[in-house]
Design an enzyme around this catalytic site. Sequence first.
Site, short mmCIF file in Angstrom:
data_model
loop_
_atom_site.label_atom_id
_atom_site.label_comp_id
_atom_site.label_asym_id
_atom_site.label_seq_id
_atom_site.Cartn_x
_atom_site.Cartn_y
_atom_site.Cartn_z
N LYS A 130 0.85 -1.19 0.00
CA LYS A 130 0.00 0.00 0.00
C LYS A 130 0.88 1.24 0.00
O LYS A 130 1.94 1.24 0.61
CB LYS A 130 -0.89 0.01 1.25
CG LYS A 130 -2.03 -0.99 1.20
CD LYS A 130 -2.88 -0.88 2.42
CE LYS A 130 -4.00 -1.90 2.43
NZ LYS A 130 -5.05 -1.64 1.42
N ARG A 179 -10.47 -11.30 0.80
CA ARG A 179 -11.35 -12.23 0.10
C ARG A 179 -10.69 -13.59 -0.05
O ARG A 179 -11.37 -14.62 -0.11
CB ARG A 179 -11.77 -11.63 -1.26
CG ARG A 179 -10.67 -11.41 -2.23
CD ARG A 179 -11.03 -10.46 -3.37
NE ARG A 179 -10.97 -9.05 -2.98
CZ ARG A 179 -11.18 -8.03 -3.81
NH1 ARG A 179 -11.49 -8.26 -5.08
NH2 ARG A 179 -11.10 -6.79 -3.37
N1 BES Z 1 -8.29 -4.00 3.96
C1 BES Z 1 -8.40 -3.50 2.64
C2 BES Z 1 -9.69 -2.71 2.41
C3 BES Z 1 -9.84 -1.43 3.20
C4 BES Z 1 -9.30 -0.26 2.70
C5 BES Z 1 -10.52 -1.41 4.38
C6 BES Z 1 -9.44 0.92 3.43
C7 BES Z 1 -10.68 -0.23 5.08
C8 BES Z 1 -10.13 0.94 4.62
C9 BES Z 1 -8.35 -4.62 1.61
O1 BES Z 1 -7.58 -5.72 1.96
C10 BES Z 1 -7.73 -4.03 0.39
O2 BES Z 1 -6.59 -3.68 0.45
N2 BES Z 1 -8.50 -3.93 -0.69
C11 BES Z 1 -8.06 -3.33 -1.89
C12 BES Z 1 -8.48 -4.22 -3.05
C13 BES Z 1 -7.84 -3.84 -4.36
C14 BES Z 1 -6.39 -4.17 -4.36
C15 BES Z 1 -8.54 -4.61 -5.49
C16 BES Z 1 -8.71 -1.95 -1.99
O3 BES Z 1 -9.89 -1.83 -1.62
O4 BES Z 1 -8.05 -1.02 -2.40
ZN ZN Z 2 -5.51 -5.49 1.39
#
Ligand code: BES
Ligand code: ZN
Length: 496
Positions: free
Chosen positions: A276, A350
């Site tokens: 991230k 997921r």
């Molecule tokens: N834990 C995150 C989702 C999330 C983001 C929760 C911000 C709360 C606040 C999840 O694991 C994630 O990183 N999802 C990505 C998916 C993408 C890579 C397709 C996202 O939502 O950016």
């Molecule tokens: Zn994630």
Amino acid sequence: MKFQVKDLKFKTNAVGLVLTYFIKDKPESHILWKFLGAADKKQVARLFSNKEFQGKDKQTVVIPSFKKGKILLVGLGEKGKWNLRRLVLTARQIVVLAKQYKVKSLTIAIENLASAGESLEKISQVVTENIVMADYAFTKYKQDKNSNFAISEIIFLTSKLALSSVKQGVKVGMIVGKWVNYARDLGNTPGGDMTPTLLASKVKEISRRENNIKVTILDKKKIAANKMGAILGVAKGSAEEPKFIVMEYQGASKIDKPYVFIGKGVTFDSGGLNLKLDKSMDDMWMDMLGGAAVISALAAIAELKLKVNVVGLVPAVENMPGSASFRPGDLLKTMSGKTIEVLNTDAEGRIILTDALTYAERYKPELVVDIATLTSACMIALGLKTSGLLTPDAELENKLREVGERSGDYVWPLPMWEEYEEEIKGIFGDLQNVGKTKFGDAISAAMFLYQFAKKYSWAHLDIAPTMKVVEGQYLAKGASGVGVRFLVELAKLSEK
Ligand code: BES
Ligand code: ZN
Ligand code: ZN
């Protein structure tokens, strides 16, 4: 915080008298009016006639009483618009106000908060749980643990006839509020401390206290023996071992099919090799809040001794980059036998949930609900005041929307049409963990989960939008404890 429920003859000794009014209410119409001395009646009446206090929604005035302590005037707005939603906020607002004015005990009249069509038991439960939630602060890591001014006592006054139902509501509210705050504690604990191992040990601690919950923790070896390749894959990059937490509560007959609640337990989500960037890693120590909701809900359900069978499953992992990490392009074999093509290691929630969804099959469940901080796309779609609700079952969708409304953990549906299935079909594996387009990822993620949930009735809650408290909710900053009230309400509805 102590709660007492007394009839209207009780001589309260609390230092704060709470007077709630709707717009157009006369000052003397309040049940507690008789508790005021002549001088106080005069000063309250003057506030009304001066229009300094009109009972407007969220309006408050605090004045010192001639007798002792303070009088807290709280507006409820238009009577016709009064409902559980407003009650939730009002209960919290009263606590915030009392803290601000350092009022350590309060007298509140339940009947003045009643809402058409709602039992006084429900009203009392909602008021109590939200008072408990509003009193919470996360001070464990502060040197001065008393920096949070705590309210010591709440005295509810009610008519003699309603005493027992108000007492029952308060009892339930205290338990639910306590476990919501417990979920917030878990969520607020930094990722460096909150590891899968610590989360599992917290669950064991709960099972020692609530002796009607059976807890089984699968360690890495047992996870491997169960062929949970999805969980193992995500956990590979972390020095922390994964845990698969199983909680079983039997409150009904053995032959009653259980409700299975599954919570995402990513104790820290760095994104993995698809690291991230910058700000988007903020708050990712809270990525186990779905798991925390399941753990707390089971504890609450057990303490309430609800007559229903419930199983809680929490796959707990840390998602880290490193030389041992799973990689984009890796093909993971899940417990179901289906393979997942990992196209983005940051869509890890997921992935781990698939093995839990397969594990759930052995219970022949009545219903499976998973709850997860799954996608930022859900936040973009819905904003921060509701969780996403995704299920292929229209009837279930309606039922769960109502559960959301009545619990205070609001949920709003997103579509699960067949057309979206294309998004997550794999090229080299059976499925791919991100959609083919970059749009609608909250739906793609749910569609992906659905491929593992076809053997039972199922719904998914995306709590990414609501995991954190936002301005105007009258709660301490940090984890919201979302989902606990929802799951307890659902279990209550399903009681035998
Ligand atoms: N834990 C995150 C989702 C999330 C983001 C929760 C911000 C709360 C606040 C999840 O694991 C994630 O990183 N999802 C990505 C998916 C993408 C890579 C397709 C996202 O939502 O950016
Ligand atoms: Zn994630
Ligand atoms: Zn995540």
